[in-house]
Design a protein around this motif. Structure first.
Motif, PDB file in Angstrom:
ATOM      1  N   SER A  14      35.721  36.218  51.381  1.00 43.08           N
ATOM      2  CA  SER A  14      36.617  37.007  50.947  1.00 43.08           C
ATOM      3  C   SER A  14      36.756  38.167  52.279  1.00 43.08           C
ATOM      4  O   SER A  14      35.862  38.063  53.153  1.00 43.08           O
ATOM      5  CB  SER A  14      36.147  37.992  49.873  1.00 43.08           C
ATOM      6  N   CYS A  15      37.931  38.876  52.289  1.00 42.37           N
ATOM      7  CA  CYS A  15      37.818  39.991  53.344  1.00 42.37           C
ATOM      8  C   CYS A  15      38.811  40.908  52.777  1.00 42.37           C
ATOM      9  O   CYS A  15      39.632  40.748  51.909  1.00 42.37           O
ATOM     10  CB  CYS A  15      38.269  39.231  54.497  1.00 42.37           C
ATOM     11  N   GLU A  33      52.779  43.393  60.238  1.00 44.52           N
ATOM     12  CA  GLU A  33      51.441  43.389  60.262  1.00 44.52           C
ATOM     13  C   GLU A  33      50.854  43.273  59.127  1.00 44.52           C
ATOM     14  O   GLU A  33      49.702  42.408  58.671  1.00 44.52           O
ATOM     15  CB  GLU A  33      50.964  44.635  60.737  1.00 44.52           C
ATOM     16  N   LEU A  34      51.442  43.571  57.869  1.00 45.87           N
ATOM     17  CA  LEU A  34      50.930  43.012  56.335  1.00 45.87           C
ATOM     18  C   LEU A  34      50.995  41.676  56.455  1.00 45.87           C
ATOM     19  O   LEU A  34      49.997  40.875  55.874  1.00 45.87           O
ATOM     20  CB  LEU A  34      51.941  43.551  55.316  1.00 45.87           C
ATOM     21  N   ARG A  35      52.101  40.930  56.781  1.00 42.75           N
ATOM     22  CA  ARG A  35      52.337  39.472  56.689  1.00 42.75           C
ATOM     23  C   ARG A  35      51.294  38.890  57.592  1.00 42.75           C
ATOM     24  O   ARG A  35      50.696  37.809  57.284  1.00 42.75           O
ATOM     25  CB  ARG A  35      53.764  39.186  57.474  1.00 42.75           C
ATOM     26  N   TYR A  36      51.072  39.357  59.020  1.00 41.95           N
ATOM     27  CA  TYR A  36      50.121  38.660  59.756  1.00 41.95           C
ATOM     28  C   TYR A  36      48.614  38.725  59.124  1.00 41.95           C
ATOM     29  O   TYR A  36      47.839  37.945  59.357  1.00 41.95           O
ATOM     30  CB  TYR A  36      49.978  39.371  61.146  1.00 41.95           C
ATOM     31  N   SER A  37      48.283  39.986  58.669  1.00 40.59           N
ATOM     32  CA  SER A  37      47.007  40.099  58.014  1.00 40.59           C
ATOM     33  C   SER A  37      46.527  38.956  56.948  1.00 40.59           C
ATOM     34  O   SER A  37      45.660  38.513  56.785  1.00 40.59           O
ATOM     35  CB  SER A  37      46.743  41.302  57.276  1.00 40.59           C
ATOM     36  N   GLY A  45      40.643  30.433  56.335  1.00 38.74           N
ATOM     37  CA  GLY A  45      39.698  29.830  54.943  1.00 38.74           C
ATOM     38  C   GLY A  45      39.452  31.053  53.941  1.00 38.74           C
ATOM     39  O   GLY A  45      38.789  30.627  53.166  1.00 38.74           O
ATOM     40  N   ILE A  46      39.751  31.856  54.123  1.00 38.45           N
ATOM     41  CA  ILE A  46      39.546  32.984  53.052  1.00 38.45           C
ATOM     42  C   ILE A  46      40.165  32.728  51.806  1.00 38.45           C
ATOM     43  O   ILE A  46      41.599  32.359  51.586  1.00 38.45           O
ATOM     44  CB  ILE A  46      40.060  34.573  53.630  1.00 38.45           C
ATOM     45  N   LYS A  47      39.376  32.683  50.762  1.00 40.09           N
ATOM     46  CA  LYS A  47      39.996  32.354  49.418  1.00 40.09           C
ATOM     47  C   LYS A  47      40.236  33.512  48.515  1.00 40.09           C
ATOM     48  O   LYS A  47      40.963  33.601  47.614  1.00 40.09           O
ATOM     49  CB  LYS A  47      38.690  31.660  48.585  1.00 40.09           C
ATOM     50  N   ASN A  48      39.668  34.895  48.791  1.00 41.22           N
ATOM     51  CA  ASN A  48      39.940  35.954  47.922  1.00 41.22           C
ATOM     52  C   ASN A  48      40.159  37.117  49.003  1.00 41.22           C
ATOM     53  O   ASN A  48      39.486  37.666  49.768  1.00 41.22           O
ATOM     54  CB  ASN A  48      38.442  36.308  47.357  1.00 41.22           C
ATOM     55  N   ILE A  49      41.567  37.532  48.955  1.00 39.33           N
ATOM     56  CA  ILE A  49      42.167  38.640  49.657  1.00 39.33           C
ATOM     57  C   ILE A  49      42.098  39.897  48.775  1.00 39.33           C
ATOM     58  O   ILE A  49      42.337  39.947  47.849  1.00 39.33           O
ATOM     59  CB  ILE A  49      43.655  38.271  50.060  1.00 39.33           C
ATOM     60  N   VAL A  50      41.280  40.852  49.233  1.00 37.51           N
ATOM     61  CA  VAL A  50      41.432  42.237  48.671  1.00 37.51           C
ATOM     62  C   VAL A  50      42.033  43.251  49.726  1.00 37.51           C
ATOM     63  O   VAL A  50      41.780  43.234  50.758  1.00 37.51           O
ATOM     64  CB  VAL A  50      39.804  42.563  48.575  1.00 37.51           C
ATOM     65  N   TRP A  51      42.869  44.085  48.883  1.00 43.31           N
ATOM     66  CA  TRP A  51      43.616  45.170  49.870  1.00 43.31           C
ATOM     67  C   TRP A  51      42.826  46.489  49.963  1.00 43.31           C
ATOM     68  O   TRP A  51      42.535  46.946  48.979  1.00 43.31           O
ATOM     69  CB  TRP A  51      45.123  45.225  49.269  1.00 43.31           C
ATOM     70  N   PHE A  52      42.827  46.970  50.898  1.00 41.84           N
ATOM     71  CA  PHE A  52      42.363  48.493  51.303  1.00 41.84           C
ATOM     72  C   PHE A  52      43.720  49.404  51.447  1.00 41.84           C
ATOM     73  O   PHE A  52      44.048  49.300  52.721  1.00 41.84           O
ATOM     74  CB  PHE A  52      41.249  48.496  52.060  1.00 41.84           C
ATOM     75  N   ALA A  90      51.028  34.060  49.153  1.00 38.06           N
ATOM     76  CA  ALA A  90      49.666  33.980  49.211  1.00 38.06           C
ATOM     77  C   ALA A  90      49.398  33.238  47.901  1.00 38.06           C
ATOM     78  O   ALA A  90      48.482  32.247  47.920  1.00 38.06           O
ATOM     79  CB  ALA A  90      48.993  34.924  49.475  1.00 38.06           C
ATOM     80  N   HIS A  91      49.827  33.688  46.761  1.00 35.55           N
ATOM     81  CA  HIS A  91      49.406  33.232  45.415  1.00 35.55           C
ATOM     82  C   HIS A  91      49.965  31.954  45.091  1.00 35.55           C
ATOM     83  O   HIS A  91      49.109  31.041  44.774  1.00 35.55           O
ATOM     84  CB  HIS A  91      50.146  34.075  44.504  1.00 35.55           C
ATOM     85  N   GLN A  92      51.173  31.578  45.693  1.00 34.52           N
ATOM     86  CA  GLN A  92      51.589  30.054  45.668  1.00 34.52           C
ATOM     87  C   GLN A  92      50.923  29.225  46.401  1.00 34.52           C
ATOM     88  O   GLN A  92      50.497  28.053  46.064  1.00 34.52           O
ATOM     89  CB  GLN A  92      53.252  30.301  45.943  1.00 34.52           C
ATOM     90  N   LEU A  93      50.819  29.550  47.620  1.00 34.33           N
ATOM     91  CA  LEU A  93      49.995  28.555  48.806  1.00 34.33           C
ATOM     92  C   LEU A  93      48.766  28.587  48.291  1.00 34.33           C
ATOM     93  O   LEU A  93      48.042  27.389  48.607  1.00 34.33           O
ATOM     94  CB  LEU A  93      50.132  29.346  49.927  1.00 34.33           C
TER      95      LEU A  93
END
Length: 210
Positions: A14-15, A33-37, A45-52, A90-93
């Motif tokens: 996660s990150c 930049e949101l898209r690139y992040s 290979g990150i499986k759990n994306i968390v937004w700050f 991201a949810h779909q992929l």
């Protein structure tokens, strides 16, 4: 480091991704930049994306936060529409990526520690040698099929790219970001090339059928 640790210990990684700015410290990201992040995280290979953060914090004694996806009054900001789009992609992929391991991650123009240069002998090569990309080889845990993700690292320019595929591949599919079914990529088996268009910061996931 996260990718290697996740593979070694068989854990999902996660990150945190930045969606806001802090006065005097961090500038506020834009839509590209949101898209690139998102796509650079997925490529590693990150499986759990968390937004700050999603909602803008208030009452901080020292740091002064700029508006995030939702402002301090609960209103949608200009960040909301691009956030909604890339979050949906991201949810779909993720339905495919959740079962894939990022075995190798390369950069066509490595610029810092930890970035591994794309080997000259790797089977997936961009014909545009100046293209700044992340290229990841994924392997499915279930079927052992191989996938490749390509991320455009430019935060300002879209790119029309051609890739030379240096190994026998029958078909290449682009994993869908919007619907259930994957689509045939613009792959020409006769001369082993694939064409794809990328927005700034965008990534695409391809499934290989040998």
């Amino acid at each position: 480091i996260f990718r290697r640790a996740g593979l070694k210990y068989d854990v999902k990684t996660s990150c945190y991704l930045q969606s806001m700015g802090i006065v005097g410290a961090y500038r506020r990201p834009d839509a590209n930049e949101l898209r690139y992040s998102v796509y650079s995280a997925l490529a590693y290979g990150i499986k759990n994306i968390v937004w700050f953060t999603y909602c803008t914090p208030t009452g901080q004694p020292v740091e002064k936060f700029m508006s995030a996806v939702i402002d301090s009054n609960g209103n949608k900001t200009d960040m909301y529409a691009p956030f909604k789009t890339v979050n949906g992609e991201a949810h779909q992929l993720g339905k495919t990526l959740v079962n894939l391991d990022a075995m190798e991650v390369f950069h066509t123009r490595p610029q810092g520690p930890g970035q591994v240069a794309l080997p000259a002998g790797f089977f997936w090569q961009p014909e545009q040698r100046n293209a700044d990309l992340i290229i990841t080889r994924f392997v499915s845990r279930n079927s052992k099929k191989e996938f490749v993700m390509v991320v455009n690292k430019s935060l300002t320019n879209g790119q029309q790219l051609i890739f030379a595929i240096h190994r026998p591949v029958k078909k290449i599919y682009e994993v869908s970001k919007k619907g259930k079914y994957h689509t045939s990529a613009r792959y020409r088996r006769k001369n082993s090339t694939l064409r794809a268009d990328f927005l700034p910061g965008e990534g695409k996931l391809f499934e290989l059928e040998d």
